[in-house]
Design a protein around this motif. Structure first.
Motif, PDB file in Angstrom:
ATOM      1  N   LYS A 184      94.049  11.944 -24.238  1.00 37.25           N
ATOM      2  CA  LYS A 184      93.824  12.237 -25.660  1.00 37.25           C
ATOM      3  C   LYS A 184      92.695  13.261 -25.758  1.00 37.25           C
ATOM      4  O   LYS A 184      91.940  13.448 -24.816  1.00 37.25           O
ATOM      5  N   TYR A 185      92.602  13.887 -26.924  1.00 32.82           N
ATOM      6  CA  TYR A 185      91.584  14.919 -27.083  1.00 32.82           C
ATOM      7  C   TYR A 185      90.753  14.690 -28.338  1.00 32.82           C
ATOM      8  O   TYR A 185      91.263  14.234 -29.372  1.00 32.82           O
ATOM      9  N   VAL A 186      89.460  15.022 -28.206  1.00 36.72           N
ATOM     10  CA  VAL A 186      88.567  15.045 -29.374  1.00 36.72           C
ATOM     11  C   VAL A 186      88.272  16.507 -29.662  1.00 36.72           C
ATOM     12  O   VAL A 186      87.786  17.222 -28.783  1.00 36.72           O
ATOM     13  N   VAL A 187      88.579  16.952 -30.864  1.00 36.63           N
ATOM     14  CA  VAL A 187      88.344  18.352 -31.193  1.00 36.63           C
ATOM     15  C   VAL A 187      87.317  18.447 -32.314  1.00 36.63           C
ATOM     16  O   VAL A 187      87.389  17.722 -33.311  1.00 36.63           O
ATOM     17  N   CYS A 188      86.342  19.325 -32.094  1.00 39.51           N
ATOM     18  CA  CYS A 188      85.385  19.603 -33.158  1.00 39.51           C
ATOM     19  C   CYS A 188      85.795  20.915 -33.816  1.00 39.51           C
ATOM     20  O   CYS A 188      85.880  21.952 -33.163  1.00 39.51           O
ATOM     21  N   SER A 225      88.999  11.545 -22.894  1.00 41.99           N
ATOM     22  CA  SER A 225      87.979  11.953 -21.932  1.00 41.99           C
ATOM     23  C   SER A 225      87.703  13.451 -22.008  1.00 41.99           C
ATOM     24  O   SER A 225      86.888  13.967 -21.280  1.00 41.99           O
ATOM     25  N   GLN A 226      88.392  14.135 -22.901  1.00 43.12           N
ATOM     26  CA  GLN A 226      88.197  15.575 -22.995  1.00 43.12           C
ATOM     27  C   GLN A 226      87.907  16.004 -24.437  1.00 43.12           C
ATOM     28  O   GLN A 226      88.633  15.617 -25.349  1.00 43.12           O
ATOM     29  N   GLY A 227      86.850  16.757 -24.599  1.00 39.82           N
ATOM     30  CA  GLY A 227      86.498  17.262 -25.928  1.00 39.82           C
ATOM     31  C   GLY A 227      86.594  18.775 -25.958  1.00 39.82           C
ATOM     32  O   GLY A 227      86.354  19.442 -24.955  1.00 39.82           O
TER      33      GLY A 227
END
Lengths: 592, 160
Positions: A184-188, A225-227
């Motif tokens: 999964k991804y966290v995007v700012c 684990s990935q931003g």
């Protein structure tokens, strides 16, 4: 003692770097290096009077400092303990010097949560962030909380996304956490596109670690684990500071594998935008990160189900993220007591336009427009009359006098015909023509429309053409109906947030400033005197002293008259540039 | 496509290959690759796009689509002193339009054009975020704040 020098973009454009190095030289020359630290900080928010230098602990607030003032600041203030009077901020009404920032009208009503560290710490030094309880929230969630508890805490806080739409942050996280996936991804979303809004940039320049910490917390909560930070290429300073911050956080083990010795790993990469407003829309943003044209797609599927590389992706705005660490540390019940019933916490606004104190402010939700414009903002420039305030950028609307006492929150602004947007707040005075303002925003939308759906691509262009006709004096009353009908159709049928909100400036000006439209259409007059085709410059004979200043400045020699005699303007030649009016010291030139 | 035809030197081809390789020739990194190439060449002529296409396997039409989609990318060379006038809302309400008009008049240029001697190019951009200094003009890396139409001649003189 600490001397803080503003290193925001505004102040750096007016030589704050030179001030910093002069102060450092001066301190060293006087042998004070072990007692006094000179620090480059993020933005103080009071951009109007930059460059700013602040002295801690007495909170002395020096404005419009020049590099050569370094010597007097060190000799008088630091050594002799006397404030340098001429550099102090002056109360615009009483002209009295204000000794410290706590007594400045600009700061009094503010509550700085998101901006808590901006203008206080050195953004390029992780130790200063840690000294302000930085990364404690990340430590707390990893060691004491389950991902479900983190999501519950954010849900309980009532925080809503600051990017524009106001979707509840906790709910967004919950949806992303429930979707099962190997990655999964966290995007700012740092693609701050609203012209006139610069809060995200200031946070990234002034307190980059708060965003990194929040992304890691989000990663822990949703199982990513990935931003990725999608940032505008137009913000070189923010990019520079983010790179430093990411490197430092990796070095300290706060990003990377097995953070705090746990089995949670998280790392952050930067992706650059390339100047496309539509990329603020999350599906468009994701396509842009994948190396494609930034065109939006229909939702559902939402990014929380299928986002970056087809994996569940959570997209949050910079300002939303910057508040997360402090919500975790102080608790949901602290945060949800601030603000109004349905909009919790604070909001950062970029205050600009015809206002005395241009700058970045943060106030609790529920503060009124009047408090912001007249108390914090110091009222309208040059004693002119307030006419309108535009909130929400190109998607927002123009509010007028009668809305000034509305407590600002997500829902009230929508009810008044505008929106929160990312928090741009542009104040306009009697000299601004509201039809031209609507045209300005439509011109923006037409340029920025990605072209994928017809209502936005074609409809906005037609709106722009109609507005242009009206400002040229070629509009009819039917055009006004046409404007309204078409606006409603575009709102209902456009594909993404850009098109669905782009007619707002038209609708809100039609609602609030109908008389101005009518004046353009029926009387062929522009009441504000902005629309070139609808105005003519005249010289009032009683006021003209024949100084010849106007005739000399006229680029087309349209003004004739002997010295010490009344001058006249030849309207066949005049190009209506307004140079004569600006030059006249006797108010003898008027627009009719 | 752009009507400017340039001869692309062997060392430039190597540079583009090097940039693509540093991003693992990953098609998803296209925008980062374009940023790096534009930084190196100053603009993105068709020939550069063709090399990127060969390296990454992305059809050149797709690359062209991306280059023309984003306003940050340019297919024409900028002037030695690129002039950008901020047309953000804050600058607009404080009179940026008249400043832009003045630059157009002085340089006899339209937005997006470069002077024949390659010295100045003119563009408008959306908000540099220095709204306290509105209206703002950028020339190269230098920022000019609170610019009035009257200041334009004086500013241009600095670059003579």
């Amino acid at each position: 003692m600490h001397i803080l020098v503003c290193g925001g973009t505004g102040c750096q454009s007016s030589q704050s770097d030179a001030i910093l190095s002069n102060l450092r030289d001066e301190i060293e020359a006087k042998g004070l290096s072990d007692k006094v630290q000179v620090i480059l900080t993020g933005c103080f928010g009071f951009c109007e009077k930059g460059p700013i230098v602040k002295i801690i602990p007495d909170n002395t607030f020096y404005t419009q400092v020049k590099p050569e003032d370094a010597q007097i600041i060190v000799e008088e203030h630091i050594i002799k303990g006397r404030k340098v009077d001429r550099l102090l901020y002056r109360n615009p009404e009483t002209k009295d010097a204000v000794g410290d920032s706590k007594h400045m009208g600009f700061f009094k009503k503010q509550l700085r949560i998101v901006l808590r560290n901006c203008g206080f710490i050195d953004p390029e030094n992780i130790d200063e962030y840690i000294a302000r309880d930085g990364y404690m929230a990340l430590g707390k969630v990893i060691s004491e909380m389950t991902p479900q508890q983190v999501i519950q805490e954010i849900k309980d806080s009532g925080q809503r996304g600051r990017g524009g739409a106001g979707f509840p942050t906790g709910l967004k996280w919950e949806i992303a956490s429930k979707n099962k996936s190997d990655e999964k991804y966290v995007v700012c979303n740092a693609d701050e596109g609203d012209p006139g809004a610069f809060m995200d940039r200031s946070v990234l320049e002034g307190d980059p670690h708060s965003v990194l910490e929040a992304m890691a917390i989000c990663g822990y909560a949703i199982g990513a684990s990935q931003g990725l930070i999608y940032i505008r290429a137009e913000y070189p300073l923010a990019i520079h500071r983010l790179k430093i911050a990411i490197d430092q956080a990796r070095e300290y083990g706060l990003l990377g594998n097995n953070i705090f010795g746990s089995d949670f790993s998280f790392d952050i990469k930067l992706r650059y935008g390339a100047g496309a407003f539509v990329c603020g829309e999350e599906t468009a943003l994701i396509h842009s990160m994948e190396g494609l044209r930034g065109e939006p797609t229909i939702k559902p599927p939402f990014p929380a189900e299928s986002g970056f590389k087809g994996k569940p992706t959570n997209v949050n705005n910079v300002e939303t993220l910057a508040a997360i660490p402090i919500i975790i540390l102080k608790g949901a019940n602290w945060y949800n007591k601030i603000g109004t019933e349905k909009s919790k916490g604070t909001k950062v606004f970029a205050l600009a336009g015809k206002i005395n104190n241009v700058g970045l402010i943060e106030v609790p939700m529920g503060t009124t427009l009047r408090e912001i414009i007249f108390e914090i903002g110091g009222g309208i420039r040059d004693g002119k009359k307030f006419k309108a305030v535009q909130t929400g950028g190109p998607s927002g609307g123009c509010l007028m006098e009668k809305h000034l006492d509305t407590p600002i929150d997500f829902d009230n602004l929508v009810a008044a015909g505008s929106m929160m947007g990312s928090g741009g707040m542009i104040v306009m005075d009697e000299d601004n023509c509201m039809v031209s303002v609507a045209k300005f925003f439509l011109e923006f939308t037409v340029e920025e429309s990605c072209g994928k759906c017809a209502p936005c691509r074609i409809g906005n262009k037609r709106l722009y053409e109609l507005l242009n006709q009206i400002t040229e004096g070629k509009g009819s009353m039917e055009d006004l109906d046409r404007l309204r009908n078409m606006s409603v159709v575009i709102k209902d049928s456009a594909l993404c947030g850009l098109g669905q909100t782009s007619p707002n400036p038209v609708l809100s000006t039609l609602d609030n400033f109908m008389d101005e439209y009518v004046a353009h259409v029926k009387d062929k007059k522009c009441p504000a005197g902005k629309c070139k085709n609808l105005m003519e410059y005249y010289i009032i004979p009683e006021n003209c002293v024949g100084c010849t200043a106007c005739a000399r400045v006229c680029p087309v020699n349209a003004i004739a008259g002997e010295r010490k005699e009344v001058h006249q303007i030849n309207h066949d030649v005049c190009i209506k540039c307004g140079a004569c009016k600006d030059k006249c010291k006797f108010d003898a030139i008027i627009i009719r | 496509m752009s009507n400017i035809k340039i001869e692309i030197r062997q060392e430039d081809v190597s540079k583009i290959k090097e940039i693509c390789a540093s991003y693992n020739r990953d098609p998803q990194e296209l925008i980062n690759i374009l940023h790096a190439c534009q930084e190196h060449f100053g603009y993105l002529p068709a020939e550069v796009q063709e090399v990127i296409s060969a390296e990454t396997g992305i059809p050149v039409a797709k690359i062209y689509g991306v280059v023309t989609f984003y306003s940050f990318f340019s297919m024409t060379p900028k002037g030695k002193h690129p002039i950008s006038i901020c047309m953000g809302t804050a600058c607009y309400v404080r009179g940026a339009e008249r400043v832009l008009e003045e630059f157009k008049k002085e340089l006899k240029l339209q937005v997006g054009q470069t002077t024949p001697d390659g010295k100045f190019s003119l563009s408008s951009l959306r908000c540099v975020g220095a709204c306290g200094l509105a209206p703002v003009v950028l020339i190269g890396d230098k920022t000019y704040g609170r610019v009035a139409p009257d200041d334009v001649k004086k500013i241009l003189k600095e670059y003579e």
